[in-house]
Scaffold this motif. Structure first.
Motif, PDB file in Angstrom:
ATOM      1  N   ALA A 181      37.190  26.360  40.358  1.00  0.00           N
ATOM      2  CA  ALA A 181      36.140  27.340  40.632  1.00  0.00           C
ATOM      3  C   ALA A 181      35.721  27.982  39.310  1.00  0.00           C
ATOM      4  O   ALA A 181      36.389  27.811  38.288  1.00  0.00           O
ATOM      5  N   ASN A 182      34.633  28.719  39.342  1.00  0.00           N
ATOM      6  CA  ASN A 182      34.176  29.404  38.137  1.00  0.00           C
ATOM      7  C   ASN A 182      34.884  30.757  38.033  1.00  0.00           C
ATOM      8  O   ASN A 182      34.669  31.628  38.875  1.00  0.00           O
ATOM      9  N   PRO A 183      35.723  30.959  37.023  1.00  0.00           N
ATOM     10  CA  PRO A 183      36.453  32.226  36.906  1.00  0.00           C
ATOM     11  C   PRO A 183      35.506  33.420  36.920  1.00  0.00           C
ATOM     12  O   PRO A 183      35.837  34.479  37.460  1.00  0.00           O
ATOM     13  N   ALA A 184      34.310  33.234  36.340  1.00  0.00           N
ATOM     14  CA  ALA A 184      33.377  34.356  36.232  1.00  0.00           C
ATOM     15  C   ALA A 184      32.850  34.794  37.593  1.00  0.00           C
ATOM     16  O   ALA A 184      32.260  35.860  37.712  1.00  0.00           O
ATOM     17  N   SER A 185      33.064  33.991  38.626  1.00  0.00           N
ATOM     18  CA  SER A 185      32.561  34.406  39.924  1.00  0.00           C
ATOM     19  C   SER A 185      33.562  35.295  40.669  1.00  0.00           C
ATOM     20  O   SER A 185      33.275  35.757  41.762  1.00  0.00           O
ATOM     21  N   PHE A 186      34.737  35.549  40.081  1.00  0.00           N
ATOM     22  CA  PHE A 186      35.681  36.495  40.690  1.00  0.00           C
ATOM     23  C   PHE A 186      35.450  37.881  40.104  1.00  0.00           C
ATOM     24  O   PHE A 186      35.162  38.029  38.916  1.00  0.00           O
ATOM     25  N   MET A 187      35.608  38.893  40.964  1.00  0.00           N
ATOM     26  CA  MET A 187      35.424  40.264  40.508  1.00  0.00           C
ATOM     27  C   MET A 187      36.504  40.632  39.499  1.00  0.00           C
ATOM     28  O   MET A 187      37.623  40.124  39.570  1.00  0.00           O
ATOM     29  N   ALA A 188      36.178  41.550  38.601  1.00  0.00           N
ATOM     30  CA  ALA A 188      37.144  41.997  37.601  1.00  0.00           C
ATOM     31  C   ALA A 188      38.400  42.472  38.319  1.00  0.00           C
ATOM     32  O   ALA A 188      38.320  43.089  39.377  1.00  0.00           O
ATOM     33  N   GLY A 189      39.543  42.163  37.756  1.00  0.00           N
ATOM     34  CA  GLY A 189      40.788  42.597  38.378  1.00  0.00           C
ATOM     35  C   GLY A 189      41.393  41.518  39.258  1.00  0.00           C
ATOM     36  O   GLY A 189      42.591  41.509  39.493  1.00  0.00           O
ATOM     37  N   HIS A 190      40.587  40.597  39.746  1.00  0.00           N
ATOM     38  CA  HIS A 190      41.129  39.491  40.531  1.00  0.00           C
ATOM     39  C   HIS A 190      41.962  38.605  39.601  1.00  0.00           C
ATOM     40  O   HIS A 190      41.586  38.387  38.456  1.00  0.00           O
ATOM     41  N   PRO A 191      43.101  38.103  40.099  1.00  0.00           N
ATOM     42  CA  PRO A 191      43.941  37.284  39.217  1.00  0.00           C
ATOM     43  C   PRO A 191      43.210  36.075  38.626  1.00  0.00           C
ATOM     44  O   PRO A 191      43.551  35.624  37.531  1.00  0.00           O
ATOM     45  N   LEU A 192      42.206  35.562  39.341  1.00  0.00           N
ATOM     46  CA  LEU A 192      41.517  34.371  38.831  1.00  0.00           C
ATOM     47  C   LEU A 192      40.285  34.711  37.991  1.00  0.00           C
ATOM     48  O   LEU A 192      39.610  33.825  37.483  1.00  0.00           O
ATOM     49  N   ALA A 193      39.984  35.984  37.831  1.00  0.00           N
ATOM     50  CA  ALA A 193      38.834  36.400  37.006  1.00  0.00           C
ATOM     51  C   ALA A 193      39.167  36.136  35.534  1.00  0.00           C
ATOM     52  O   ALA A 193      40.323  35.896  35.194  1.00  0.00           O
ATOM     53  N   PRO A 194      38.169  36.171  34.643  1.00  0.00           N
ATOM     54  CA  PRO A 194      38.437  35.930  33.226  1.00  0.00           C
ATOM     55  C   PRO A 194      39.504  36.884  32.683  1.00  0.00           C
ATOM     56  O   PRO A 194      39.536  38.051  33.066  1.00  0.00           O
ATOM     57  N   LYS A 195      40.352  36.359  31.810  1.00  0.00           N
ATOM     58  CA  LYS A 195      41.433  37.158  31.215  1.00  0.00           C
ATOM     59  C   LYS A 195      41.385  37.031  29.701  1.00  0.00           C
ATOM     60  O   LYS A 195      40.841  36.067  29.173  1.00  0.00           O
TER      61      LYS A 195
END
Lengths: 386, 335
Positions: A181-195
């Motif tokens: 999936a596209n990491p950028a499509s997860f909201m900030a704070g979600h484990p899969l969001a950009p880190k």
């Protein structure tokens, strides 16, 4: 808390008509009243049709019994939420060998190679609580990004309908569907969001399942970095546990010995392995085989180990044209059947045991999985249909 | 089957040509080049703001660690979004390891990069951001840098309301890339009956689509690629290269995405490693059945026995794929 009050606490305005009709329906009231406040809130707030639906109901003056039936139906559809449930927690005792885990501790692995850990991050996903005679309670869409910093850490697995917990199952990494999936499509704070530092690995468009980095060599002047990833290394492990009751919550306790991550990996002269090579893959296998145990020292009991790297599916042609025959072979002596999984994770096709071809009638990117008759996943493969 | 179709096409084409030089091509032949439908994710449908923001970021060096390179450093519009270098130069002057590919019609591709590991244009944006020899950076760090930029802030919230700014970064660049459509080459005009090709170009076209060369078996269709992975024998293959990097299968060693040939005359040097400097050197490689032998060379790659004249015809045909309206389109250039 009275019903109306509970409802009014939500941030959506509740059409009064709903409250009125719930009151008018004896069974619905009883079920709702017995449930915890969260469930009540849910019943009102997750208006599946939006408030305009209820306004419309009101204005069209629907026959009363139709409306009762509807309300009943709604109440039943939330029934699982209304069941008594227990808060389940998963506690980790983070260790390096026999001592409590801490960053930058100087220790030796089983090959007598000195090292420290400066970064340790990994994903836990696909958590399944095995309970009450082998029932499986799967935590859907739940990911934990582990970044141990102290001796213990407790994950909240939420309210679960379980009584007697028998085992805990989980995977290290991210399942093939969300792995791409596209990491950028997860909201900030979600484990899969950009880190930062990134857990996502650009050119394979997947996540690092495990990132372990530090210094090595007798004077700690070498650098090692092991980043394990890739779908084929997504393993499940299952550990028998007996949960402890703690203030009404059930706590599952596991030991995680991170010294085992580097077992049998030669790090003396430093090693940088990012991807699915040798030592990075070995580190992930160690995570499956030896890092996690219950408090009695018992580890993974799943007979289904990793997807065997020596087994591969060959599909031809790939990419294939729409509706064209796709030929399949697996280098396994056992007969297999195949599942075709779309990007949304849905199984769109399943073949019979022994099939060697299939047709796909929608363009897209698919994962083809091969299973034995005993439903053991033996290999996976991406297939493109144009 | 494919072969048969292309032979039939050529045959009808020839008939059409001899009958009337103005009619030019048959519908059957032309229909292979009809523009396909572009797949667009539902959460990133194009809008003026999205495209404008994407273009702004495409040309913005703030995306690289040392603020020295932007997407456009390696993907220049006047070269059909390639950079004329063998290997591109990234942040902190680090040299890349592969040749920068054209972004013409990139929105139609079913997957990205030559090894085929990336599924969408949105996700592809993360590749240069993290590669050490490209931006060598991190999406969150870019985000915090860009949040100092009032134009970005305004446009991001306007284009993607209620989305994270980092989502706006990847999504808008993808939205801009999907506008990079090239379909006005002389070849396109020719198949629409709007212009003609000269004798040499037409002969080159016949060779390209004919069974003597097999070019169109891999480089067929609207975008002059069938998007498969192949080894065309043009260069020396490393043991861990190409599609193998994703699949780890021996049969994928040295197989690379078949590239589009649109605007090919503008995108030298050629091949994944930029090892061939001119179209003529590419054609010479194909003519001798490849510059190198490898156990994964495709069977279509064999000695072609084309003479100098025929090589020139093929080359002339490849030049008709140049779309000057595309490379000079002010919509794609930096304001």
């Amino acid at each position: 808390m009275p019903l109306q009050q509970a409802a009014a606490k939500g941030n959506h305005a509740i059409p009064s008509v709903v409250v009125k009709y719930v009151h008018a329906t004896a069974i619905a009231i009883r079920m709702v009243a017995n449930a915890d406040v969260n469930a009540v809130n849910k019943l009102y707030l997750v208006e599946p049709f939006g408030s305009t639906f209820f306004k419309t109901l009101n204005t069209i003056k629907m026959k009363k019994y139709t409306l009762y039936a509807l309300i009943l139906l709604m109440a039943f559809s939330w029934f699982p939420n209304l069941k008594a449930s227990t808060n389940v927690k998963l506690k980790f005792n983070h260790k390096i060998g026999s001592v409590n885990y801490a960053k930058n501790l100087q220790v030796k692995n089983n090959l007598d190679h000195d090292y420290t850990i400066t970064r340790l991050e990994y994903y836990i996903s696909n958590v399944i609580i095995i309970h009450d005679g082998g029932s499986m309670d799967t935590l859907k869409n739940t990911y934990f990004l582990m970044n141990p910093s102290g001796a213990t850490e407790t994950l909240d697995l939420g309210l679960r309908s379980v009584t007697n917990i028998e085992a805990i199952q989980f995977s290290i990494g991210v399942d093939p569907f969300n792995n791409h999936a596209n990491p950028a499509s997860f909201m900030a704070g979600h484990p899969l969001a950009p880190k930062s530092p990134s857990m996502h690995w650009g050119w394979t468009s997947g996540y690092r399942f495990l990132a372990i980095e530090g210094k090595s060599g007798s004077s700690l002047n070498q650098t090692y970095q092991l980043h394990g990833l890739w779908d084929a290394n997504y393993y499940s492990l299952r550990i028998p546990v007996a949960a402890i009751d703690d203030n009404g919550a059930k706590v599952i306790e596991l030991n995680a010995d991170y010294d085992k991550v580097l077992h049998d990996i030669s790090i003396n002269s430093g090693v940088i392995a990012h991807g699915d090579n040798t030592s990075d893959r070995k580190a992930l296998q160690n995570m499956r085989d030896s890092v996690f145990t219950n408090t009695n020292g018992q580890g993974d009991i799943l007979s289904i180990k990793a997807i065997d790297k020596s087994k591969t599916i060959l599909t031809y042609p790939n990419p294939a044209q729409l509706n064209a025959q796709i030929n399949l072979t697996v280098n396994s002596t056992e007969q297999v059947y195949y599942k075709v999984i779309n990007l949304k994770g849905a199984v769109i096709k399943q073949t019979l045991l022994g099939t060697t071809k299939l047709f796909i009638d929608k363009p897209g990117m698919y994962t083809i999985q091969a299973f034995t008759a005993a439903n053991t996943l033996v290999a996976m493969k991406r297939q493109i249909v144009l | 089957m494919n072969k048969l179709v292309s032979i039939l096409c050529i045959a009808t084409l020839l008939v059409a040509c001899t009958r009337d030089k103005k009619t030019l091509v048959t519908n059957a032949f032309a229909s292979q080049f009809a523009m396909p439908i572009m797949p667009i994710p539902a959460n990133n449908l194009p809008s003026k703001d999205r495209i404008a923001l994407g273009k702004y970021l495409f040309y913005n060096p703030a995306l690289s660690k040392d603020s020295s390179v932007s997407c456009s450093s390696c993907h220049l519009p006047e070269h059909s979004f390639t950079d004329q270098r063998k290997f591109s130069i990234g942040s902190d002057k680090q040299l890349g390891t592969s040749n920068s590919p054209s972004l013409a019609n990139i929105g139609f591709h079913p997957y990205f990069t030559r090894a085929g590991g990336v599924q969408s244009l949105e996700i592809q944006v993360l590749v240069p951001i993290q590669e050490h020899n490209e931006f060598n950076f991190n999406l969150l760090k870019i985000e915090s840098r860009l949040l100092q930029d009032s134009y970005f802030k305004k446009m991001a919230s306007q284009a993607y309301p209620s989305k994270e700014p980092y989502f706006a970064i990847t999504a808008s660049i993808a939205a801009f890339e999907r506008t990079l459509v090239s379909n006005q080459s002389r070849f396109d005009q020719y198949i629409q009956g709007l212009s003609s090709l000269n004798e040499q170009e037409r002969k080159g076209l016949e060779l390209f689509f004919g069974s003597r060369t097999n070019c169109s078996q891999c480089h067929g269709g609207f975008n002059f690629t069938n998007y498969t992975f192949a080894n065309n024998g043009a260069t020396q293959i490393k043991n861990d290269s190409g599609r193998y990097q994703i699949t780890h299968r021996k049969e994928d060693i040295g197989l690379f995405k078949v590239p589009s040939l649109r605007n090919i005359a503008l995108t030298a040097p050629y091949m994944h490693d930029g090892s061939l400097n001119s179209l003529r050197s590419v054609l010479k490689s194909y003519n001798k059945g490849g510059n190198s032998t490898h156990f994964n060379n495709q069977t279509q790659i064999k000695k072609l026995h084309l003479n100098e004249n025929e090589l020139a015809q093929l080359e002339a045909f490849l030049h008709t794929l140049t779309d000057m309206n595309f490379v000079h389109n002010p919509k794609f250039k930096k304001q």
